[in-house]
Scaffold this motif. Structure first.
Motif, PDB file in Angstrom:
ATOM      1  N   LEU A  51       0.701  -1.369  -0.063  1.00 30.04           N
ATOM      2  CA  LEU A  51       0.006   0.017  -0.124  1.00 30.04           C
ATOM      3  C   LEU A  51       0.875   1.297   0.090  1.00 30.04           C
ATOM      4  N   SER A  52       2.033   1.187   0.719  1.00 30.01           N
ATOM      5  CA  SER A  52       2.865   2.341   0.756  1.00 30.01           C
ATOM      6  C   SER A  52       3.591   2.528  -0.422  1.00 30.01           C
ATOM      7  N   VAL A 160      -0.545   4.196   7.071  1.00 33.53           N
ATOM      8  CA  VAL A 160       0.120   4.417   5.805  1.00 33.53           C
ATOM      9  C   VAL A 160      -0.292   5.543   4.858  1.00 33.53           C
ATOM     10  N   ALA A 161      -1.653   5.856   5.101  1.00 32.03           N
ATOM     11  CA  ALA A 161      -2.515   6.893   4.189  1.00 32.03           C
ATOM     12  C   ALA A 161      -1.601   8.309   4.878  1.00 32.03           C
ATOM     13  N   ARG A 162      -1.668   8.079   5.933  1.00 35.14           N
ATOM     14  CA  ARG A 162      -1.081   9.392   6.643  1.00 35.14           C
ATOM     15  C   ARG A 162       0.414   9.630   6.108  1.00 35.14           C
ATOM     16  N   THR A 163       1.090   8.624   6.009  1.00 34.42           N
ATOM     17  CA  THR A 163       2.625   8.578   5.817  1.00 34.42           C
ATOM     18  C   THR A 163       2.517   9.241   4.384  1.00 34.42           C
ATOM     19  N   MET A 164       1.760   8.995   3.631  1.00 33.46           N
ATOM     20  CA  MET A 164       1.615   9.300   2.291  1.00 33.46           C
ATOM     21  C   MET A 164       1.224  10.614   2.166  1.00 33.46           C
ATOM     22  N   GLY A 165       1.057  11.314   3.301  1.00 31.28           N
ATOM     23  CA  GLY A 165       0.539  12.943   3.486  1.00 31.28           C
ATOM     24  C   GLY A 165      -0.882  13.199   3.265  1.00 31.28           C
ATOM     25  N   LEU A 166      -1.630  12.145   3.329  1.00 34.20           N
ATOM     26  CA  LEU A 166      -3.241  12.438   2.991  1.00 34.20           C
ATOM     27  C   LEU A 166      -3.750  12.633   4.538  1.00 34.20           C
ATOM     28  N   GLU A 167      -5.033  13.315   4.253  1.00 37.65           N
ATOM     29  CA  GLU A 167      -5.937  13.925   5.355  1.00 37.65           C
ATOM     30  C   GLU A 167      -6.721  12.762   5.713  1.00 37.65           C
ATOM     31  N   HIS A 197       0.184  11.600  14.881  1.00 31.86           N
ATOM     32  CA  HIS A 197       0.621  11.661  13.674  1.00 31.86           C
ATOM     33  C   HIS A 197      -0.439  12.481  12.762  1.00 31.86           C
ATOM     34  N   GLY A 198      -1.266  13.090  13.279  1.00 34.05           N
ATOM     35  CA  GLY A 198      -2.039  13.567  12.735  1.00 34.05           C
ATOM     36  C   GLY A 198      -3.506  13.088  12.219  1.00 34.05           C
ATOM     37  N   VAL A 199      -3.662  11.692  12.480  1.00 29.14           N
ATOM     38  CA  VAL A 199      -4.941  10.986  12.185  1.00 29.14           C
ATOM     39  C   VAL A 199      -6.159  11.474  12.978  1.00 29.14           C
TER      40      VAL A 199
END
Ligand SMILES: Cc1cc2nc3c(=O)[nH]c(=O)nc-3n(C[C@H](O)[C@H](O)[C@H](O)COP(=O)(O)OP(=O)(O)OC[C@H]3O[C@@H](n4cnc5c(N)ncnc54)[C@H](O)[C@@H]3O)c2cc1C
Length: 299
Positions: A51-52, A160-167, A197-199
């Motif tokens: 996924l990443s 993983v989505a957060r690591t990709m910079g997503l909201e 981590h911003g989630v």
């Protein structure tokens, strides 16, 4: 000794069964039927490295061509088992073909639990490599992600989505992430780590419906009326045993194929542990069976 072993489900458990049989000296016919068109692959990296984008999809294969050849098994891939005639010792495949066996191993694993309306474009489940690739492609150019279900899978996808910079917003009707797996204390730490981590966490509230716009998901409406804008939604709300094809087989189906302590569901019919099996001590085999089924009376 059976001379014709059929394994339904060509993934980790099916492959391990085939290899164990060969390693123990079984030299008869070995057939694996799987509804995915791929040779067996490893699922854990799907929600992480695949996924990443850290891994190319080929890397998840469980065995290379040489090992597969050495197994001397016939793989019938892209074929779905749709029925079992246990007394007649045949599995019915989509398309109508019947495959005979002396011994059958059921290794069909689990299938993702779905939510009403989750067939909208932009709403994903994650079980197969194709699911992972489709989800990754969707995440690459769509910034707002809502993950429904804060269990292992949901938490991994959110990270993983957060690591990709997503909201990313993680939604669960339970008040604490991973509560079922770890309880409140560890679950709260997991939740805190996601927040750090911003989630965004929306816990203690379920999903009412998916909101559509122009044929694609546009938002997730929660039970309290809140609407979360969403370009991509991932539903990770657990799984159920993939036993639908066994419904008329006469096997006892509970939370999986019910078996005795040797994974035997009926004479010559076994289910792989950890996927389609819910263990039940049945002594002797099939004692207590209420309905007529494939088992002969013990003794
Ligand atoms: C995204 C993801 C991440 C995971 N991460 C982890 C992890 O980090 N750690 C961990 O321990 N576990 C993890 N797991 C769980 C782990 O992958 C499973 O425990 C493992 O796949 C079980 O293997 P199995 O062969 O029993 O079943 P499955 O892998 O479910 O394989 C069953 C196969 O049978 C096929 N099938 C189903 N019905 C039919 C039918 N009627 N006819 C023909 N074929 C059929 C299915 O398509 C599938 O190919 C993860 C799973 C997923 C999906």
């Amino acid at each position: 000794m059976p001379r014709d072993v059929l394994i339904v489900g060509a993934s980790a458990a099916g492959l391990a069964t085939a290899e164990a049989l060969r390693n123990k000296g079984y030299d008869g016919r070995l057939t694996l039927v799987g509804d995915e068109a791929r040779l067996p692959y490893d699922r854990p990296p799907l929600s992480k490295q695949v996924l990443s984008g850290a891994w190319q999809p080929e890397r998840v294969r469980l065995r290379d061509d040489q090992a597969i050849d050495k197994l001397d098994a016939e793989f019938q891939l892209g074929r779905r088992a749709v029925g079992l005639d246990a007394a007649g010792r045949k599995v019915l495949l989509d398309g109508g073909e019947r495959v005979a066996f002396d011994a059958l191993v059921i290794a069909t694993g689990v299938t993702p639990r779905r939510l009403p309306g989750d067939d909208l474009e932009g709403v994903h489940v994650l079980r197969t490599l194709d699911d992972a690739l489709a989800l990754r492609a969707d995440l690459l150019d769509r910034p707002k992600v809502v993950v429904v279900g804060a269990g292992f899978l949901g938490a991994e996808v959110a990270a993983v989505a957060r690591t990709m910079g997503l909201e990313v917003t993680l939604v669960d009707p339970l008040p604490v992430p991973m509560r079922r797996q770890f309880g409140d204390m560890i679950g709260k730490l997991v939740g805190q780590t996601h927040s750090d981590h911003g989630v965004a966490l929306r816990l203690g509230v379920g999903v009412a419906r998916f909101v559509e716009s122009a044929g694609r998901v546009a938002a997730v409406e929660l039970a309290d009326g809140t609407k979360l804008d969403a370009d991509v939604v991932v539903v990770g709300v657990g799984s159920t045993p993939a036993t639908d094809w066994l419904a008329d087989s006469g096997l006892v189906l509970g939370n999986g194929v019910e078996c005795d302590a040797e994974c035997r569901a009926a004479p010559g019919i076994y289910a792989a542990p950890g996927s389609a099996v819910s263990r039940r001590t049945v002594e002797p085999v099939c004692a207590g069976r209420a309905a007529p089924g494939p088992c002969e009376p013990a003794g």
